[in-house]
Write an enzyme that holds these catalytic residues in place. Structure first.
Site, PDB file in Angstrom:
ATOM      1  N   TYR A 142      55.135  42.213  50.870  1.00 26.51           N
ATOM      2  CA  TYR A 142      54.200  41.160  51.290  1.00 26.51           C
ATOM      3  C   TYR A 142      53.847  41.365  52.765  1.00 26.51           C
ATOM      4  O   TYR A 142      54.658  41.130  53.661  1.00 26.51           O
ATOM      5  CB  TYR A 142      54.782  39.764  51.074  1.00 26.51           C
ATOM      6  CG  TYR A 142      55.087  39.412  49.626  1.00 26.51           C
ATOM      7  CD1 TYR A 142      54.507  40.114  48.568  1.00 26.51           C
ATOM      8  CD2 TYR A 142      55.954  38.375  49.317  1.00 26.51           C
ATOM      9  CE1 TYR A 142      54.796  39.788  47.256  1.00 26.51           C
ATOM     10  CE2 TYR A 142      56.243  38.041  47.993  1.00 26.51           C
ATOM     11  CZ  TYR A 142      55.667  38.757  46.969  1.00 26.51           C
ATOM     12  OH  TYR A 142      55.959  38.437  45.660  1.00 26.51           O
ATOM     13  N   HIS A 202      61.391  44.751  42.448  1.00 30.30           N
ATOM     14  CA  HIS A 202      60.072  44.099  42.313  1.00 30.30           C
ATOM     15  C   HIS A 202      59.357  44.521  41.035  1.00 30.30           C
ATOM     16  O   HIS A 202      58.696  43.710  40.379  1.00 30.30           O
ATOM     17  CB  HIS A 202      59.226  44.430  43.547  1.00 30.30           C
ATOM     18  CG  HIS A 202      58.201  43.400  43.875  1.00 30.30           C
ATOM     19  ND1 HIS A 202      57.786  43.142  45.153  1.00 30.30           N
ATOM     20  CD2 HIS A 202      57.499  42.538  43.095  1.00 30.30           C
ATOM     21  CE1 HIS A 202      56.869  42.188  45.133  1.00 30.30           C
ATOM     22  NE2 HIS A 202      56.674  41.800  43.894  1.00 30.30           N
ATOM     23  N   SER A 244      54.027  32.520  40.328  1.00 35.40           N
ATOM     24  CA  SER A 244      52.668  31.998  40.140  1.00 35.40           C
ATOM     25  C   SER A 244      52.672  30.826  39.152  1.00 35.40           C
ATOM     26  O   SER A 244      51.884  30.785  38.201  1.00 35.40           O
ATOM     27  CB  SER A 244      51.713  33.099  39.682  1.00 35.40           C
ATOM     28  OG  SER A 244      51.678  34.166  40.604  1.00 35.40           O
ATOM     29  N   ARG A 291      48.289  30.739  40.214  1.00 37.60           N
ATOM     30  CA  ARG A 291      47.665  31.230  41.467  1.00 37.60           C
ATOM     31  C   ARG A 291      46.634  30.219  41.974  1.00 37.60           C
ATOM     32  O   ARG A 291      45.579  30.585  42.482  1.00 37.60           O
ATOM     33  CB  ARG A 291      47.057  32.616  41.253  1.00 37.60           C
ATOM     34  CG  ARG A 291      48.126  33.622  40.796  1.00 37.60           C
ATOM     35  CD  ARG A 291      47.586  34.964  40.422  1.00 37.60           C
ATOM     36  NE  ARG A 291      48.598  35.758  39.740  1.00 37.60           N
ATOM     37  CZ  ARG A 291      49.362  36.690  40.308  1.00 37.60           C
ATOM     38  NH1 ARG A 291      49.227  36.958  41.569  1.00 37.60           N
ATOM     39  NH2 ARG A 291      50.245  37.359  39.592  1.00 37.60           N
ATOM     40  N   GLY A 292      46.945  28.978  41.789  1.00 40.02           N
ATOM     41  CA  GLY A 292      46.104  27.888  42.288  1.00 40.02           C
ATOM     42  C   GLY A 292      45.196  27.296  41.227  1.00 40.02           C
ATOM     43  O   GLY A 292      44.779  26.143  41.322  1.00 40.02           O
ATOM     44  N   PHE A 293      44.894  28.049  40.172  1.00 37.97           N
ATOM     45  CA  PHE A 293      43.883  27.631  39.203  1.00 37.97           C
ATOM     46  C   PHE A 293      44.266  26.356  38.468  1.00 37.97           C
ATOM     47  O   PHE A 293      43.419  25.484  38.216  1.00 37.97           O
ATOM     48  CB  PHE A 293      43.655  28.767  38.193  1.00 37.97           C
ATOM     49  CG  PHE A 293      42.447  28.574  37.336  1.00 37.97           C
ATOM     50  CD1 PHE A 293      41.192  28.943  37.782  1.00 37.97           C
ATOM     51  CD2 PHE A 293      42.551  27.993  36.076  1.00 37.97           C
ATOM     52  CE1 PHE A 293      40.059  28.754  36.993  1.00 37.97           C
ATOM     53  CE2 PHE A 293      41.439  27.797  35.286  1.00 37.97           C
ATOM     54  CZ  PHE A 293      40.188  28.178  35.745  1.00 37.97           C
TER      55      PHE A 293
HETATM   56  N1  LIG Z   1      57.405  39.063  41.471  1.00 36.32           N
HETATM   57  C1  LIG Z   1      56.108  39.196  41.588  1.00 36.32           C
HETATM   58  O1  LIG Z   1      55.545  40.221  41.232  1.00 36.32           O
HETATM   59  C2  LIG Z   1      55.301  38.075  42.177  1.00 36.32           C
HETATM   60  C3  LIG Z   1      53.900  38.057  42.028  1.00 36.32           C
HETATM   61  C4  LIG Z   1      53.183  36.978  42.565  1.00 36.32           C
HETATM   62  C5  LIG Z   1      53.860  35.970  43.230  1.00 36.32           C
HETATM   63  N2  LIG Z   1      55.216  36.027  43.374  1.00 36.32           N
HETATM   64  C6  LIG Z   1      55.965  34.962  44.085  1.00 36.32           C
HETATM   65  O2  LIG Z   1      55.647  33.702  43.507  1.00 36.32           O
HETATM   66  C7  LIG Z   1      55.202  32.806  44.515  1.00 36.32           C
HETATM   67  C8  LIG Z   1      54.196  31.812  43.953  1.00 36.32           C
HETATM   68  O3  LIG Z   1      53.149  32.487  43.290  1.00 36.32           O
HETATM   69  P1  LIG Z   1      51.631  32.504  43.808  1.00 36.32           P
HETATM   70  O4  LIG Z   1      51.606  32.145  45.239  1.00 36.32           O
HETATM   71  O5  LIG Z   1      51.068  33.804  43.366  1.00 36.32           O
HETATM   72  O6  LIG Z   1      50.896  31.431  42.911  1.00 36.32           O
HETATM   73  P2  LIG Z   1      51.008  29.855  42.660  1.00 36.32           P
HETATM   74  O7  LIG Z   1      52.246  29.330  43.236  1.00 36.32           O
HETATM   75  O8  LIG Z   1      50.764  29.694  41.224  1.00 36.32           O
HETATM   76  O9  LIG Z   1      49.728  29.316  43.438  1.00 36.32           O
HETATM   77  C9  LIG Z   1      49.551  29.491  44.806  1.00 36.32           C
HETATM   78  C10 LIG Z   1      48.142  29.050  45.147  1.00 36.32           C
HETATM   79  O10 LIG Z   1      47.993  27.684  44.831  1.00 36.32           O
HETATM   80  C11 LIG Z   1      47.604  26.943  45.980  1.00 36.32           C
HETATM   81  N3  LIG Z   1      48.358  25.676  45.912  1.00 36.32           N
HETATM   82  C12 LIG Z   1      49.684  25.492  46.037  1.00 36.32           C
HETATM   83  N4  LIG Z   1      50.017  24.201  45.845  1.00 36.32           N
HETATM   84  C13 LIG Z   1      48.861  23.550  45.598  1.00 36.32           C
HETATM   85  C14 LIG Z   1      48.551  22.204  45.326  1.00 36.32           C
HETATM   86  N5  LIG Z   1      49.491  21.275  45.249  1.00 36.32           N
HETATM   87  N6  LIG Z   1      47.243  21.875  45.128  1.00 36.32           N
HETATM   88  C15 LIG Z   1      46.273  22.817  45.183  1.00 36.32           C
HETATM   89  N7  LIG Z   1      46.511  24.124  45.431  1.00 36.32           N
HETATM   90  C16 LIG Z   1      47.803  24.480  45.634  1.00 36.32           C
HETATM   91  C17 LIG Z   1      47.977  27.802  47.161  1.00 36.32           C
HETATM   92  O11 LIG Z   1      47.071  27.611  48.233  1.00 36.32           O
HETATM   93  P3  LIG Z   1      47.580  27.198  49.729  1.00 36.32           P
HETATM   94  O12 LIG Z   1      48.574  28.212  50.160  1.00 36.32           O
HETATM   95  O13 LIG Z   1      46.308  27.267  50.504  1.00 36.32           O
HETATM   96  O14 LIG Z   1      48.133  25.832  49.585  1.00 36.32           O
HETATM   97  C18 LIG Z   1      47.799  29.216  46.597  1.00 36.32           C
HETATM   98  O15 LIG Z   1      46.452  29.612  46.667  1.00 36.32           O
HETATM   99  C19 LIG Z   1      54.636  33.728  45.596  1.00 36.32           C
HETATM  100  O16 LIG Z   1      54.572  33.090  46.853  1.00 36.32           O
HETATM  101  C20 LIG Z   1      55.601  34.882  45.562  1.00 36.32           C
HETATM  102  O17 LIG Z   1      56.741  34.573  46.334  1.00 36.32           O
HETATM  103  C21 LIG Z   1      55.937  37.048  42.845  1.00 36.32           C
END
Ligand SMILES: NC(=O)c1ccc[n+]([C@@H]2O[C@H](COP(=O)([O-])OP(=O)(O)OC[C@H]3O[C@@H](n4cnc5c(N)ncnc54)[C@H](OP(=O)(O)O)[C@@H]3O)[C@@H](O)[C@H]2O)c1
Length: 363
Positions: A94, A162, A241, A245-247
């Site tokens: 990251y 990972h 996610s 991813r926010g959707f």
């Molecule tokens: N192992 C892997 O391969 C892998 C892959 C992807 C992710 N991850 C891990 O999983 C974690 C979470 O996944 P992710 O960040 O991809 O997706 P997520 O948690 O599903 O969604 C994150 C997105 O949602 C928005 N968001 C968060 N809370 C919100 C709320 N209450 N209302 C509206 N929008 C909101 C965030 O924007 P803002 O930041 O602007 O609030 C960001 O754009 C990552 O940080 C990472 O540590 C791991």
């Protein structure tokens, strides 16, 4: 609507919830008490964590098109800790590296009680650098030293591979991780997006505490073959996610909301017809949220939490207000009817990953 009496208080202010929901003296031993806030804890293998974690990736990687704000990110991390979050998730890729550095700064003086998770295997230190899979023992040795330094710590609580490296037998990778556990540099080990055979082979070498894979209302591919293996072996699930991813929060209504270099522009499910079809999923989550007197993000998390006491999602956000909103999902219990409506949602149209990114996913 089952929980609105107590839950409404939580939405209005976390401190209020404590008074409303947990009169003094009722905090169970599996829960965490800090700054007057309770969060339920679960076990990932033998690892105890607050059941809602914090994903730090988006603070410096992937969704940064509109800029990063490290000061707000640090405040968000601190707020999460104040609200009982213990599991914080990053990876050396990251940035690369900058997300671990950010966490190192944020956690200085606040390391105790944090279950710090990071990942190796997508940076080949002796080879091609970032983006090149390498889970060889030699690369792990280099990677762990770099992560420890950037994170400003002498141990990583949960160290994940990972992505499974097709060039390196998983037994060799886990053998190297077991040495790091024996040396005290790593507390527990994890895998990410690993398939059932890999999970079994890894676990036979050294206990795997957690598997981190994409899992949410619109990404349920692990349910058939992977989740049963985790349950059989006593391995925890960390859904990444979890908000799609926010959707799934309902806040993403157009692809144009993403900056040109936002990762989601590469994702088939955020493209063209798929995007438009998927809006119906977000709309139904929003409808259940209205019924539950909660937000869509909270409903998406509460559905995951309802899947078992071995599940700890790591919603990602770089904003204090959303940390507060997301952690409040701990207090939301959905009705059977609400859970059924959510479970009946169709899978998303389109894969999350473009074809090239799918290569290393064991599904
Ligand atoms: N192992 C892997 O391969 C892998 C892959 C992807 C992710 N991850 C891990 O999983 C974690 C979470 O996944 P992710 O960040 O991809 O997706 P997520 O948690 O599903 O969604 C994150 C997105 O949602 C928005 N968001 C968060 N809370 C919100 C709320 N209450 N209302 C509206 N929008 C909101 C965030 O924007 P803002 O930041 O602007 O609030 C960001 O754009 C990552 O940080 C990472 O540590 C791991």
């Amino acid at each position: 609507m089952t929980t609105s009496g107590t839950f409404h208080a939580y939405r209005a202010g976390v401190g209020l919830l404590t008074a409303a929901r947990f009169p003094s003296g009722t905090v169970g031993e599996a829960q965490h008490w800090e700054w007057g806030v309770v969060m339920k804890h679960v076990k990932l293998g033998g690892l105890d964590v607050g059941r809602i974690g914090l994903g730090a990736m988006g603070m410096s990687h992937g969704y940064t098109g509109f800029g990063t704000d490290d000061a707000e990110s640090v405040r968000a991390i601190h707020r999460a800790l104040d609200l009982g979050v213990t599991l914080i998730d990053t990876a050396e890729i990251y940035g690369p590296y900058t997300n671990e550095e950010l966490l190192g700064r944020a956690l200085a003086g606040r390391r105790d009680g944090v279950v710090l998770a990071t990942k190796f295997g997508l940076v080949s230190h002796a080879g091609g650098g970032p983006g090149h899979p390498d889970s060889s023992p030699a690369n792990i040795r280099t990677a762990v030293e770099g992560s420890l330094k950037r994170l400003g710590t002498d141990h990583i609580d949960l160290y994940y591979q990972h992505r499974v490296d097709p060039q390196v037998p998983i037994e060799e990778t886990v053998g190297a991780l077991a040495e790091l556990v024996a040396e005290g540099k790593v507390g527990a080990i994890g895998l990410s997006e690993a398939g059932p055979d890999t999970i079994r082979r890894a676990h036979a070498v050294h206990p795997v505490a957690a598997v981190q894979s994409e899992y949410s209302l619109w990404t349920r591919g692990i349910e058939e073959k992977i989740l049963p293996v985790l349950r059989e072996l006593g391995i925890g699930l960390v859904p990444f996610s979890p908000l799609g991813r926010g959707f799934l929060t309902g806040m993403v209504r157009s692809r144009e909301q993403f900056a040109e270099d936002d990762w989601r522009r590469t994702s088939p499910r955020f493209s063209g017809e798929n995007f438009d079809r998927n809006l119906a999923i977000a709309d139904e989550v929003q409808a259940v949220a209205a019924d539950a007197d909660a937000t869509a993000a909270q409903v998406a998390l509460a559905w995951l939490l309802a899947q078992g006491d071995d599940v700890a999602p790591i919603p990602g956000t770089k904003r204090v207000a959303r940390v507060e909103e997301n952690t409040a999902a701990d207090a939301l219990t959905l009705t059977a009817d609400q859970l059924d409506r959510l479970s009946a949602l169709p899978s998303a149209a389109g894969d999350t990953h473009a074809e090239n990114d799918r290569r290393l996913l064991e599904r």
